[in-house]
Design a protein around this motif. Structure first.
Motif, PDB file in Angstrom:
ATOM      1  N   LYS A 141       2.641  33.181  71.558  1.00  0.00           N
ATOM      2  CA  LYS A 141       3.759  33.548  72.446  1.00  0.00           C
ATOM      3  C   LYS A 141       3.288  33.657  73.895  1.00  0.00           C
ATOM      4  N   VAL A 142       2.030  34.195  74.071  1.00  0.00           N
ATOM      5  CA  VAL A 142       1.478  34.257  75.432  1.00  0.00           C
ATOM      6  C   VAL A 142       1.306  32.852  75.983  1.00  0.00           C
ATOM      7  N   TYR A 143       0.767  31.948  75.174  1.00  0.00           N
ATOM      8  CA  TYR A 143       0.553  30.571  75.600  1.00  0.00           C
ATOM      9  C   TYR A 143       1.884  29.885  75.902  1.00  0.00           C
ATOM     10  N   GLU A 144       2.899  30.155  75.087  1.00  0.00           N
ATOM     11  CA  GLU A 144       4.212  29.551  75.336  1.00  0.00           C
ATOM     12  C   GLU A 144       4.777  30.010  76.673  1.00  0.00           C
ATOM     13  N   ARG A 145       4.572  31.294  76.983  1.00  0.00           N
ATOM     14  CA  ARG A 145       5.042  31.787  78.281  1.00  0.00           C
ATOM     15  C   ARG A 145       4.300  31.105  79.422  1.00  0.00           C
ATOM     16  N   GLN A 146       2.982  30.891  79.256  1.00  0.00           N
ATOM     17  CA  GLN A 146       2.207  30.192  80.277  1.00  0.00           C
ATOM     18  C   GLN A 146       2.701  28.757  80.442  1.00  0.00           C
ATOM     19  N   LEU A 147       2.957  28.090  79.314  1.00  0.00           N
ATOM     20  CA  LEU A 147       3.464  26.719  79.378  1.00  0.00           C
ATOM     21  C   LEU A 147       4.813  26.657  80.078  1.00  0.00           C
ATOM     22  N   GLU A 148       5.633  27.647  79.824  1.00  0.00           N
ATOM     23  CA  GLU A 148       6.941  27.679  80.464  1.00  0.00           C
ATOM     24  C   GLU A 148       6.796  27.833  81.969  1.00  0.00           C
ATOM     25  N   GLU A 149       5.854  28.678  82.373  1.00  0.00           N
ATOM     26  CA  GLU A 149       5.607  28.847  83.816  1.00  0.00           C
ATOM     27  C   GLU A 149       5.079  27.558  84.425  1.00  0.00           C
ATOM     28  N   GLN A 150       4.151  26.896  83.716  1.00  0.00           N
ATOM     29  CA  GLN A 150       3.619  25.624  84.217  1.00  0.00           C
ATOM     30  C   GLN A 150       4.713  24.573  84.306  1.00  0.00           C
ATOM     31  N   ARG A 151       5.561  24.566  83.343  1.00  0.00           N
ATOM     32  CA  ARG A 151       6.667  23.600  83.368  1.00  0.00           C
ATOM     33  C   ARG A 151       7.553  23.834  84.580  1.00  0.00           C
ATOM     34  N   ASP A 152       7.825  25.104  84.855  1.00  0.00           N
ATOM     35  CA  ASP A 152       8.629  25.413  86.036  1.00  0.00           C
ATOM     36  C   ASP A 152       7.929  24.943  87.303  1.00  0.00           C
ATOM     37  N   ASN A 153       6.600  25.156  87.360  1.00  0.00           N
ATOM     38  CA  ASN A 153       5.845  24.732  88.551  1.00  0.00           C
ATOM     39  C   ASN A 153       5.847  23.221  88.693  1.00  0.00           C
TER      40      ASN A 153
ATOM     41  N   ALA B 282       4.932  13.707  85.935  1.00  0.00           N
ATOM     42  CA  ALA B 282       5.636  14.987  85.795  1.00  0.00           C
ATOM     43  C   ALA B 282       6.773  14.862  84.792  1.00  0.00           C
ATOM     44  N   ALA B 283       7.445  13.726  84.831  1.00  0.00           N
ATOM     45  CA  ALA B 283       8.547  13.531  83.878  1.00  0.00           C
ATOM     46  C   ALA B 283       8.030  13.519  82.445  1.00  0.00           C
ATOM     47  N   VAL B 284       6.837  12.894  82.231  1.00  0.00           N
ATOM     48  CA  VAL B 284       6.248  12.871  80.903  1.00  0.00           C
ATOM     49  C   VAL B 284       5.928  14.287  80.432  1.00  0.00           C
ATOM     50  N   MET B 285       5.325  15.042  81.317  1.00  0.00           N
ATOM     51  CA  MET B 285       4.929  16.405  80.941  1.00  0.00           C
ATOM     52  C   MET B 285       6.131  17.303  80.680  1.00  0.00           C
ATOM     53  N   LEU B 286       7.244  16.987  81.332  1.00  0.00           N
ATOM     54  CA  LEU B 286       8.431  17.820  81.164  1.00  0.00           C
ATOM     55  C   LEU B 286       9.358  17.324  80.075  1.00  0.00           C
TER      56      LEU B 286
END
Length: 913
Positions: free
Chosen positions: A644-656, A716-720
């Motif tokens: 869950k911590v990692y998912e939150r980090q991924l979500e933040e990275q996705r936003d960035n 970026a599109a691939v990563m998102l």
């Protein structure tokens, strides 16, 4: 076998039938001579006598050798012998020289069977002729009808009851004699098997059933029993019941049987009376009496042993009414019983046991046998015996009381019960028969305890030896308790819990065995062991609770994840893990779900023993009984806190990344477009070679920077991107579109389509075009030929489409092959970004899957040393990159696009993922 005094003489029946048949009929008697049979003429009809010259009065009882020539006698003995051997009709055409003439006949030899033995053979013949008269068939039919009618008359005259049973419907046809034998008219009898079953004596039912089943299973030639049937007056009559199955279905199952009833009541009653009279003196002391046939039955004579038996002297009883000695409660029974027997007109009267008072006013049980016969004067005389059966009666009463008590416990117990002595089984109850799959008690007692067991027990000990040891222990110590593996006669095994108890039965020591099938318990124990073993080894937290929530078991992973030890958790409720993050309604819904027998699953935020928050992916399942009622609950929880911590980090990275993508797409790209526009304006306003060169450099670098923003935007599109964004896309449209754009961008290059792109669809998104754009651009930009040539082709095989992009460039060195798809790698002194092929790899991983297929395995063989191949293969299509090197100039780069969406890196001569 039926004794000779109960057999029926059918000689008159044969004479009545044979004498009126217009075809030759001869009856042969069969005589047994050690191992052979001989045959003599016993009877024949007139037509047979006229044609053969054999007369019953002159030739009856003579052997065939005395009547015929040796050759003819031998020819006749052959079918007669076959008839005896096979016990079935024999048909043959024969020519026999009889004393009167030589005749050619078609003869049927039919056996007459009595008690399973062929006693007579009836030979029915028909003269063989070259042509039969036109009405011969009709004549035969008439004779058959006449024979049938005469047989019917003979049966009626003999008083034989006939039944014909349809065994598929239990419909039974009875004749009038069957009904009248029991005092009914045929109209009173329902044409159903129940009319017979309901009238048979209950004590005879088991014997009848056994005889019938044996015959149905072809273990006996005939169904033959003697049993009692209830008459219309309520009395019981002895019947001999003989029958046979006459028709079976394709599977051999009986579907029709016929038979007869013969009244043997008189013979049977006489036989039983004789046996009773023979046995009466074995019952106890017998006192002889003679009574007057008057009211009260005055005693006229009594034997001297009356003193030792009943305490009276003969003189004391002289002229005393015998009825005065009878117990008051039995007087009516004796009077009615004697009166009824007198009405039956029987000479021997046997009354049921009754009580009398002896000289000391004690009660004595007696059994009376009285002969009713006229004396010398013609008056009726009553002479009989009184046998003292008091001791027998008392023993019988005690035995019956004890046996009834035991039988009630024996028969109504839910467990299998057996009686055993040192020689084997003595008795068993119905539950034992059902448990072991045995049909009857009689069959059960033929087995020994070791026989109903496998050869060895689980501990390796011989079952026969171990069974004897346990039984010996029960006899010696009084009881034994153990587990045992039993084996049914059909070979199936089951575990049992056995309790042996010694007790006294009928004056001897026996063992009472109780066997309880514990198959279900053993299965539960095995499953529990497997569950505990799995639970102890799993990394998931597992705990079991009672239906009220009390924890009764936790595994080591529970202790590690929650921080609560086993001792701290057991006896408490799961509420010790509550973190306060969930409402009461949340837990109410959980309990409502599992109490209804359903599984509950969700992500739960709990609290460890040290107060730290832990996120669990938890499921709670009810363990239900046979009725579906929950008895316990099992909870399995996986610690997903770090995930869950990692998912939150991924979500933040996705936003960035999303913000970065917006900057690249709008701000930087717009500024670069302005630079390009202004360099073009400046170029138009100056006329200086050096300045134009500088402007050209600025312009080219600005274009390169625009390309970089395009690549970055695509990355970026691939990563998102997400799987749910994939949709069916025509591969032909994407490839042909990119080919046309490359042709326009690089007019000096020769872009050819080697084969038509197959019209198939793959699941992808809009980024699929970037794959082919980068592949085609690399093939042109990194080509050292004056005219770059690029060939594009496709092939579909095994639900895969392979796109091949080949160019005439210089190829890739061995040193570069391992890194060619790495991020930032360049080739041929490239001035590019170095992430083109890396982008291809990245784009394919998340965006391309074949519609309707699944990944199963990767196959990455190396066909030749010259071929470096990266390939993912299965029912999915495959993704591969190839570079061909060798003596021929040029190289080839392939990309196969399909179901798989994974691509990793080279490792030596093999690619893995």
């Amino acid at each position: 076998m039926t004794s000779s005094d109960t057999k029926t003489d059918y000689s008159s029946l044969y004479n009545a039938i044979c004498s009126s048949i217009s075809e030759p009929v001869c009856v042969f008697a069969v005589e047994q001579n050690d191992t052979t049979h001989s045959f003599v003429v016993e009877d024949n009809n007139t037509i047979h006598s006229e044609q053969t010259g054999i007369e019953r009065d002159n030739h009856g009882g003579q052997p065939l050798d005395d009547l015929l020539a040796a050759e003819d006698a031998a020819a006749l003995r052959e079918p007669l012998g076959d008839c005896v051997e096979h016990v079935e009709p024999i048909e043959q055409t024969e020519t026999i020289s009889w004393p009167a003439s030589t005749v050619s006949w078609e003869t049927t030899y039919t056996p007459v069977v009595q008690d399973g033995t062929v006693e007579k053979i009836v030979a029915t013949s028909q003269t063989v002729s070259e042509s039969s008269p036109p009405d011969s068939h009709q004549s035969n039919q008439q004779e058959v009808a006449q024979l049938t009618e005469r047989l019917k008359l003979a049966i009626e005259g003999a008083g034989i009851g006939v039944w014909d049973w349809d065994m598929t419907t239990d419909h039974v046809e009875y004749n009038e004699q069957w009904a009248s034998m029991l005092g009914y008219s045929l109209a009173d009898i329902e044409p159903h098997l129940s009319a017979w079953e309901s009238r048979t004596h209950p004590a005879d039912a088991k014997r009848i059933k056994t005889a019938l089943e044996n015959h149905e299973q072809q273990a006996t030639e005939y169904y033959d029993t003697e049993h009692r049937m209830k008459t219309a007056s309520g009395d019981w009559k002895w019947i001999r019941d003989i029958g046979t199955v006459v028709e079976r279905d394709a599977d051999g199952n009986p579907i029709r049987a016929v038979g007869i009833h013969i009244d043997i009541d008189q013979q049977k009653t006489a036989q039983q009376a004789l046996e009773t009279e023979r046995d009466m003196f074995k019952q106890g002391p017998a006192v002889v009496f003679r009574w007057g046939d008057d009211a009260g039955w005055p005693i006229e004579y009594v034997s001297d042993n009356v003193k030792s038996t009943f305490g009276y002297t003969p003189a004391e009883l002289q002229s005393t009414d015998f009825i005065s000695l009878v117990h008051d409660e039995d007087v009516q029974q004796v009077k009615e019983g004697f009166s009824k027997k007198r009405k039956d007109d029987t000479e021997l009267v046997s009354l049921d046991p009754y009580r009398i008072r002896d000289a000391d006013a004690n009660t004595r049980w007696v059994k009376e046998y009285t002969n009713v016969a006229p004396d010398e004067t013609g008056d009726t005389s009553l002479v009989g015996y009184l046998i003292d059966i008091t001791e027998q009666k008392e023993d019988q009463r005690k035995l019956e009381a004890r046996e009834q008590k035991y039988r009630n416990l024996f028969e109504h117990n839910r467990d299998a019960l057996m009686l055993i002595d040192r020689n084997g089984y003595l008795d068993c109850n119905e539950q034992a028969l059902e448990l072991f799959g045995i049909d009857s008690v009689d069959e059960f007692v033929t087995y020994a305890p070791g026989d109903l067991s496998p050869t060895t027990q689980p501990d390796g000990q011989s079952s026969q030896v171990a069974a004897s040891e346990w039984i010996d222990e029960a006899f010696e110590s009084g009881e034994a308790f153990f587990e045992w593996v039993h084996q049914r006669p059909d070979g199936t095994e089951f575990p049992g819990e056995v309790k042996l108890t010694r007790f006294n039965y009928n004056g001897r020591s026996v063992v009472h065995a109780l066997v309880r099938d514990i198959s279900a318990r053993k299965e539960r124990e095995q499953k529990l062991k497997q569950f505990q073993k799995a639970a102890e080894q799993t990394g998931h937290a597992v705990y079991i609770t009672e239906t009220d929530g009390t924890i009764e078991y936790v595994n080591p992973a529970f202790e590690a994840i929650t921080g609560y030890s086993k001792a701290e958790a057991i006896g408490h409720e799961p509420s010790i893990l509550k973190s306060g993050e969930h409402s009461d309604d949340y837990y109410d819904e959980l309990w409502e779900t599992i109490l209804a027998g359903d599984q509950w699953e969700d992500e739960v935020i709990d609290e460890r023993a040290n107060g730290e928050e832990v996120v669990l992916n938890q499921s709670v399942s009810p363990l239900t009984n046979a009725e579906g009622t929950p008895e316990k609950f099992v909870a399995v929880a996986n610690d997903i806190t770090q995930r869950k911590v990692y998912e939150r980090q991924l979500e933040e990275q996705r936003d960035n990344l999303n913000i970065l993508n917006q900057v690249l797409r709008h701000d930087i790209r717009n500024n670069l477009q302005l630079i390009l526009a202004y360099t073009e304006i400046v170029a138009d306003t100056i006329d200086h070679d050096e300045a134009e060169t500088h402007l050209q450099t600025v312009h080219e670098n600005a274009e390169h920077a625009v390309d970089l923003t395009n690549v970055a935007r695509e990355m970026a599109a691939v990563m998102l991107s997400a799987d749910h964004e994939l949709e069916p896309i025509s591969i032909r449209s994407v490839v042909t579109g990119e080919v046309e754009q490359i042709r326009e961008a690089y007019p000096e290059a020769n872009i050819i389509t080697a084969s038509e792109i197959e019209p198939v669809s793959v699941r992808a998104n809009e980024m699929l075009s970037s794959v082919f754009r980068n592949l085609l651009k690399n093939a042109v930009q990194h080509n050292d030929k004056a005219v770059p040539t690029v060939a594009v082709s496709s092939v579909v095989e095994d639900e895969q489409i392979r796109i091949r992009v080949a160019d005439n460039g210089p190829g890739i060195s061995d040193a570069a092959k391992a890194d060619i798809f790495g991020k930032g790698e360049k080739g041929l002194d490239s001035e590019g970004t170095g992430i083109g092929l890396y982008l291809v790899k990245s784009l394919l991983r998340p965006t391309v899957v074949m519609c309707g297929s699944k990944i199963e395995r990767a196959v990455t063989p190396l066909p030749t040393r010259r071929l470096k191949r990266l390939q993912l293969k299965g029912p999915y299509s495959l993704l591969s990159y190839r570079r061909y090197e060798g003596s021929k100039p040029g190289s080839t780069l392939l990309a196969a696009i399909g179901e798989t969406a994974l691509l990793k890196s080279l490792e030596g001569n093999r690619f893995t993922y």
